[in-house]
Design a protein around this motif. Structure first.
Motif, PDB file in Angstrom:
ATOM      1  N   MET A   6       1.007   9.283  -5.674  1.00 37.26           N
ATOM      2  CA  MET A   6       0.997  10.686  -5.252  1.00 37.26           C
ATOM      3  C   MET A   6       2.141  11.474  -5.902  1.00 37.26           C
ATOM      4  SD  MET A   6      -1.658  11.059  -3.395  1.00 37.26           S
ATOM      5  CE  MET A   6      -2.347   9.904  -4.595  1.00 37.26           C
ATOM      6  N   ARG A   7       3.296  10.858  -6.029  1.00 36.05           N
ATOM      7  CA  ARG A   7       4.427  11.547  -6.673  1.00 36.05           C
ATOM      8  C   ARG A   7       4.128  11.832  -8.139  1.00 36.05           C
ATOM      9  NH1 ARG A   7       7.231   8.071  -3.149  1.00 36.05           N
ATOM     10  NH2 ARG A   7       7.364   6.431  -4.723  1.00 36.05           N
ATOM     11  N   LYS A   8       3.517  10.871  -8.818  1.00 38.55           N
ATOM     12  CA  LYS A   8       3.157  11.090 -10.217  1.00 38.55           C
ATOM     13  C   LYS A   8       2.110  12.193 -10.345  1.00 38.55           C
ATOM     14  CE  LYS A   8       4.172   6.337 -11.673  1.00 38.55           C
ATOM     15  NZ  LYS A   8       3.591   5.070 -12.163  1.00 38.55           N
ATOM     16  N   GLU A   9       1.140  12.217  -9.429  1.00 36.58           N
ATOM     17  CA  GLU A   9       0.104  13.260  -9.474  1.00 36.58           C
ATOM     18  C   GLU A   9       0.704  14.640  -9.244  1.00 36.58           C
ATOM     19  OE1 GLU A   9      -3.171  13.361 -10.162  1.00 36.58           O
ATOM     20  OE2 GLU A   9      -3.061  11.280 -10.807  1.00 36.58           O
ATOM     21  N   ASP A  10       1.727  14.737  -8.377  1.00 37.68           N
ATOM     22  CA  ASP A  10       2.366  16.037  -8.122  1.00 37.68           C
ATOM     23  C   ASP A  10       3.041  16.564  -9.388  1.00 37.68           C
ATOM     24  OD1 ASP A  10       1.540  16.106  -5.516  1.00 37.68           O
ATOM     25  OD2 ASP A  10       3.406  15.302  -4.685  1.00 37.68           O
ATOM     26  N   VAL A  11       3.710  15.652 -10.115  1.00 42.84           N
ATOM     27  CA  VAL A  11       4.346  16.066 -11.365  1.00 42.84           C
ATOM     28  C   VAL A  11       3.289  16.484 -12.376  1.00 42.84           C
ATOM     29  CG1 VAL A  11       5.759  15.293 -13.309  1.00 42.84           C
ATOM     30  CG2 VAL A  11       6.356  14.597 -10.980  1.00 42.84           C
ATOM     31  N   LEU A  12       2.224  15.700 -12.479  1.00 39.19           N
ATOM     32  CA  LEU A  12       1.145  16.010 -13.403  1.00 39.19           C
ATOM     33  C   LEU A  12       0.484  17.331 -13.032  1.00 39.19           C
ATOM     34  CD1 LEU A  12      -0.716  15.173 -15.744  1.00 39.19           C
ATOM     35  CD2 LEU A  12      -2.095  13.903 -14.082  1.00 39.19           C
ATOM     36  N   ARG A  13       0.292  17.567 -11.749  1.00 39.99           N
ATOM     37  CA  ARG A  13      -0.367  18.791 -11.289  1.00 39.99           C
ATOM     38  C   ARG A  13       0.398  20.031 -11.736  1.00 39.99           C
ATOM     39  NH1 ARG A  13      -0.287  22.503  -7.053  1.00 39.99           N
ATOM     40  NH2 ARG A  13      -2.360  23.120  -6.293  1.00 39.99           N
ATOM     41  N   ALA A  14       1.709  20.007 -11.589  1.00 38.80           N
ATOM     42  CA  ALA A  14       2.514  21.164 -11.974  1.00 38.80           C
ATOM     43  C   ALA A  14       2.402  21.435 -13.474  1.00 38.80           C
ATOM     44  CB  ALA A  14       3.970  20.932 -11.578  1.00 38.80           C
ATOM     45  N   PHE A  36       0.830  -1.206   0.000  1.00 38.47           N
ATOM     46  CA  PHE A  36       0.000   0.000   0.000  1.00 38.47           C
ATOM     47  C   PHE A  36       0.863   1.254   0.000  1.00 38.47           C
ATOM     48  CE2 PHE A  36      -4.413  -1.410   1.705  1.00 38.47           C
ATOM     49  CZ  PHE A  36      -4.503  -2.312   0.652  1.00 38.47           C
ATOM     50  N   ARG A  37       1.895   1.279   0.828  1.00 37.01           N
ATOM     51  CA  ARG A  37       2.763   2.462   0.894  1.00 37.01           C
ATOM     52  C   ARG A  37       3.459   2.705  -0.434  1.00 37.01           C
ATOM     53  NH1 ARG A  37       3.900   0.443   6.189  1.00 37.01           N
ATOM     54  NH2 ARG A  37       5.714  -0.674   5.377  1.00 37.01           N
ATOM     55  N   GLU A  38       3.919   1.637  -1.062  1.00 38.02           N
ATOM     56  CA  GLU A  38       4.600   1.787  -2.348  1.00 38.02           C
ATOM     57  C   GLU A  38       3.647   2.311  -3.415  1.00 38.02           C
ATOM     58  OE1 GLU A  38       6.186  -2.005  -3.282  1.00 38.02           O
ATOM     59  OE2 GLU A  38       7.818  -1.920  -1.793  1.00 38.02           O
ATOM     60  N   GLN A  39       2.455   1.718  -3.488  1.00 38.49           N
ATOM     61  CA  GLN A  39       1.507   2.106  -4.528  1.00 38.49           C
ATOM     62  C   GLN A  39       0.985   3.524  -4.313  1.00 38.49           C
ATOM     63  OE1 GLN A  39       0.723   0.444  -7.290  1.00 38.49           O
ATOM     64  NE2 GLN A  39       2.095  -1.247  -6.771  1.00 38.49           N
ATOM     65  N   ILE A  40       0.602   3.839  -3.073  1.00 39.86           N
ATOM     66  CA  ILE A  40       0.053   5.165  -2.791  1.00 39.86           C
ATOM     67  C   ILE A  40       1.120   6.237  -2.939  1.00 39.86           C
ATOM     68  CG2 ILE A  40      -0.935   6.620  -0.961  1.00 39.86           C
ATOM     69  CD1 ILE A  40      -2.400   4.122   0.048  1.00 39.86           C
TER      70      ILE A  40
END
Length: 393
Positions: A54-62, A46-50
């Motif tokens: 989240m890291r990918k979403e942060d890059v996408l968000r920017a 769970f920690r690895e997947q979440i």
């Protein structure tokens, strides 16, 4: 319980692979399944997947914030005033002081509970309207679906017809979703929420749940009576009321919600009118000739007047889709946002949740089923029609 998937929502093996990162055959291979419950290993995965997501979403968000949000103003379906705006603290405070806490905003939410046996189907619909000045009222309707009549001139013929009718209905709805029950719990409830919001409330501003021009109303869900009543009521909502805002609590329009995650606290975006949405309904639904003409007139006149947008009440909450009249969209989203920041971790209008809780307390399942059980106990001591197991979720 969530509605079952329609056939149109079922995807292929390629979509499964791209979504889950493994083939369907790998997932079905029981040799790859874990034995027992290893909490430590589960938490590690769970920690690895979440964390990775989240890291990918942060890059996408920017990227979305820098490059895509500025394009909203020139999008193919962009209405006048499309783009990103900031609601100031002073503007939201003015909504609190002048509207919300003075009782000038009311919200409507509904609830449906059902009981279904061979002998009888009962659906209870409950609608609650609330404001911060107190409840504006609760409204209810109870629908009884019964097939067996007492005028049996030919008992054998009617008994055979009942068996065939029930079996045909089951085959048409193999996932145990009777079309009449679906109309009662979705179409009629959706209609009642909007009708009460448009015609029974006194507050200047009204808050509703979902898309105001709901799919099941613009299509009539296959029922002419519902179509005619819905189009007339929705025309009244758009033409006369106008001061409304609807907010959705579902993960609809995931592409737009991805844009919404790039918004900062207090920002909102105006995306597009409901013109393309209405056109898709006209092209995809099977109306009869008269129904199509009525729906076409409605879509071409009223869908351009309703706009869809996004807002984010807090960086700790998800973005929310909203719908409002184009003439009042900026104030409408401030009303929704001002009510949402009362619980910044949710970022969702609190009045809608208060209305939902009112429905739960007044029209909840426990009270409904208690009344049903009592009635069955008095009518049939054997309880043969009552002891029906609930479906597995």
């Amino acid at each position: 319980m969530a509605d079952p998937l329609d056939d149109s929502e079922l995807a292929g093996d390629g979509d499964y692979l791209s979504s889950f990162g493994e083939t369907l055959a790998d997932t079905l291979n029981l040799e790859r399944w874990a034995h027992g419950l290893d909490l430590e290993d589960i938490m590690r995965v769970f920690r690895e997947q979440i964390g990775g997501a989240m890291r990918k979403e942060d890059v996408l968000r920017a990227t979305v914030r820098q490059q895509l949000l500025p394009l909203l103003k020139t999008g193919p379906h962009a209405p006048s005033g499309a783009g990103v705006y900031q609601a100031t603290e002073a503007q939201l405070r003015a909504v609190h002081d002048g509207y919300l806490f003075r009782g000038n905003v009311e919200a409507v939410n509904g609830r449906a509970v059902s009981h279904d046996t061979l002998a009888l189907g009962i659906t209870q619909l409950g609608i609650a309207a609330v404001g911060y000045g107190g409840s504006s009222g609760t409204f209810s309707q109870r629908l009884f679906r019964k097939e067996v009549t007492f005028q049996m001139d030919d008992p054998f013929k009617q008994a055979r017809e009942y068996v065939e009718r029930r079996e045909l209905r089951s085959r048409k709805a193999p996932r145990n979703k009777d079309s009449l029950s679906k109309l009662a719990t979705r179409g009629i409830r959706t209609y009642a929420e909007r009708a009460i919001l448009a015609e029974r409330l006194q507050a200047e501003w009204r808050i509703g749940l979902g898309n105001p021009l709901a799919y099941e109303l613009v299509t009539g869900s296959g029922y002419r009576g519902l179509l005619d009543a819905s189009l007339e009521m929705l025309a009244n909502l758009v033409d006369r009321q106008q001061k409304f805002v609807f907010v959705t609590d579902k993960l609809e329009h995931r592409g737009f919600l991805t844009l919404g995650h790039s918004l900062d606290t207090g920002e909102y975006a105006i995306l597009e009118t409901l013109e393309s949405y209405g056109q898709e309904i006209l092209e995809g639904w099977r109306y009869d000739e008269e129904g199509f003409a009525k729906a076409s007139r409605f879509v071409h006149r009223y869908c351009p007047q309703v706009v869809m947008g996004l807002y984010r009440a807090s960086n700790n909450s998800p973005p929310r889709l909203f719908y409002a009249h184009q003439e009042h969209v900026h104030f409408a989203v401030r009303v929704a946002m001002a009510d949402s920041i009362l619980r910044p971790e949710q970022g969702f209008p609190m009045l809608l949740d208060v209305a939902a809780m009112t429905c739960h307390s007044v029209f909840g399942e426990d009270g409904f089923h208690g009344l049903v059980q009592d009635a069955y106990a008095q009518a049939d001591p054997s309880l043969q029609y009552l002891n029906v197991r609930k479906m597995r979720r």
